[in-house]
Design an enzyme around this catalytic site. Structure first.
Site, PDB file in Angstrom:
ATOM      1  N   PRO A  89      30.251  44.460  38.382  1.00  0.00           N
ATOM      2  CA  PRO A  89      30.702  45.175  38.362  1.00  0.00           C
ATOM      3  C   PRO A  89      29.495  46.241  39.852  1.00  0.00           C
ATOM      4  CG  PRO A  89      30.551  45.442  36.175  1.00  0.00           C
ATOM      5  CD  PRO A  89      29.728  43.969  36.494  1.00  0.00           C
ATOM      6  N   GLU A 116      24.425  42.621  28.791  1.00  0.00           N
ATOM      7  CA  GLU A 116      24.688  44.329  29.673  1.00  0.00           C
ATOM      8  C   GLU A 116      24.678  43.775  31.176  1.00  0.00           C
ATOM      9  OE1 GLU A 116      24.488  47.783  29.033  1.00  0.00           O
ATOM     10  OE2 GLU A 116      25.755  46.134  27.155  1.00  0.00           O
ATOM     11  N   ARG A 154      42.195  28.425  47.730  1.00  0.00           N
ATOM     12  CA  ARG A 154      43.874  28.111  48.618  1.00  0.00           C
ATOM     13  C   ARG A 154      43.288  27.872  49.501  1.00  0.00           C
ATOM     14  NH1 ARG A 154      46.042  32.530  48.976  1.00  0.00           N
ATOM     15  NH2 ARG A 154      48.257  31.453  48.310  1.00  0.00           N
ATOM     16  N   ASP A 169      50.275  36.062  53.534  1.00  0.00           N
ATOM     17  CA  ASP A 169      50.378  36.624  52.400  1.00  0.00           C
ATOM     18  C   ASP A 169      50.282  38.189  52.349  1.00  0.00           C
ATOM     19  OD1 ASP A 169      50.024  34.219  50.785  1.00  0.00           O
ATOM     20  OD2 ASP A 169      48.538  33.969  50.785  1.00  0.00           O
TER      21      ASP A 169
END
Ligand code: ADE
Length: 253
Positions: A89, A116, A154, A169
């Protein structure tokens, strides 16, 4: 392209990547996916891969040595030097532009943390780039790795059939959101398909789709318009969309 995934749950990645477009990309040999488990490179009876954090606090941290040995084994499995990505993150947000760049590389190694996270010294020495898939915390990097794999697979030449072309897209046409799509039946209790889409007038259809893409982006992600480099025609289409939106009762675009 080749992707090696370093994870305590390599089977999870293999499962995720076994279906649909990504599964087909593997069958067509456009994508070679290999899983590597740090536990296979851990010492001792317990094959320990994590330990308590220095400085105290909750949770465990993934140890340097099993990861280092696992990464070395993954690197050595192919002569092409990999670009090593740690999913966290704290990483840079994943965007379609970044996906395009990654998809053009011959080889990636995706490092998935658990607990963690990973000892920072390993990250500093072995990782080329840190990527986040969003501002929320997952219980490990595996789902994020599966997202990266899907997005880059893709885009491999030949992965999509014609009908699945990536060019329309969201984010691909100047970084705009995609326009709405409709299929049969044309008339339904939930509403009518817009007449222009049934008109057979290809220029009018293209104009409508562009206007809807502009309008949706303005309604839902207005910050994307700043980077979109709109033409004069785009601006006129968007202005007409805005005018209409102001005159009608607000509803979901
Ligand atoms: N690992 C845990 N949460 C993550 C996130 N949001 N993105 C990438 N890797 C993660």
């Amino acid at each position: 392209m080749r992707i090696d995934v370093v994870s305590l749950f390599p089977e999870f990645i293999a499962q995720c990547a076994g279906f649909g477009v990504v599964g087909r990309a593997q069958e067509r040999k456009l994508l070679a996916l290999h899983g590597w488990n740090p536990r296979d490179h851990a010492e001792g009876n317990y094959r320990r891969v994590d330990d308590r954090p220095f400085g105290g606090g909750p949770g465990m941290v993934m140890m340097i040595e099993p990861l280092q040995a696992c990464l070395a084994a993954a690197r050595a499995a192919d002569p092409a030097p990999p670009h090593v990505i740690y999913l966290t993150p704290q990483g840079a947000p994943l965007t379609q532009a970044r996906v395009r760049e990654l998809a053009a590389r011959p080889r990636l190694v995706l490092l998935c943390g658990r607990y963690e996270g990973v000892d920072e010294r390993l990250v500093a020495s072995a990782v080329d780039e840190e990527i986040s898939i969003g501002d929320y915390v997952l219980s490990g990097g595996e789902l994020a790795a599966a997202v990266v794999i899907d997005a880059v697979a893709r885009l491999q030449e030949g992965a999509l059939n014609d009908a699945e072309s990536a060019t329309q897209d969201s984010f691909e046409a100047d970084g705009l959101l995609d326009c709405p799509h409709f299929t049969h039946p044309a008339s339904h209790a939930l509403g009518e398909v817009p007449a222009v889409l049934r008109s057979g007038d290809h220029a009018a259809i293209a104009r409508w789709r562009r206007q809807q893409a502009l309008g949706r982006t303005w309604l839902r992600r207005p910050e994307l318009l700043d980077e979109a480099g709109l033409s004069r025609t785009d601006r006129a289409l968007l202005e007409a969309f805005r005018q209409e939106a102001c005159q009608t009762v607000p509803k979901k675009a």
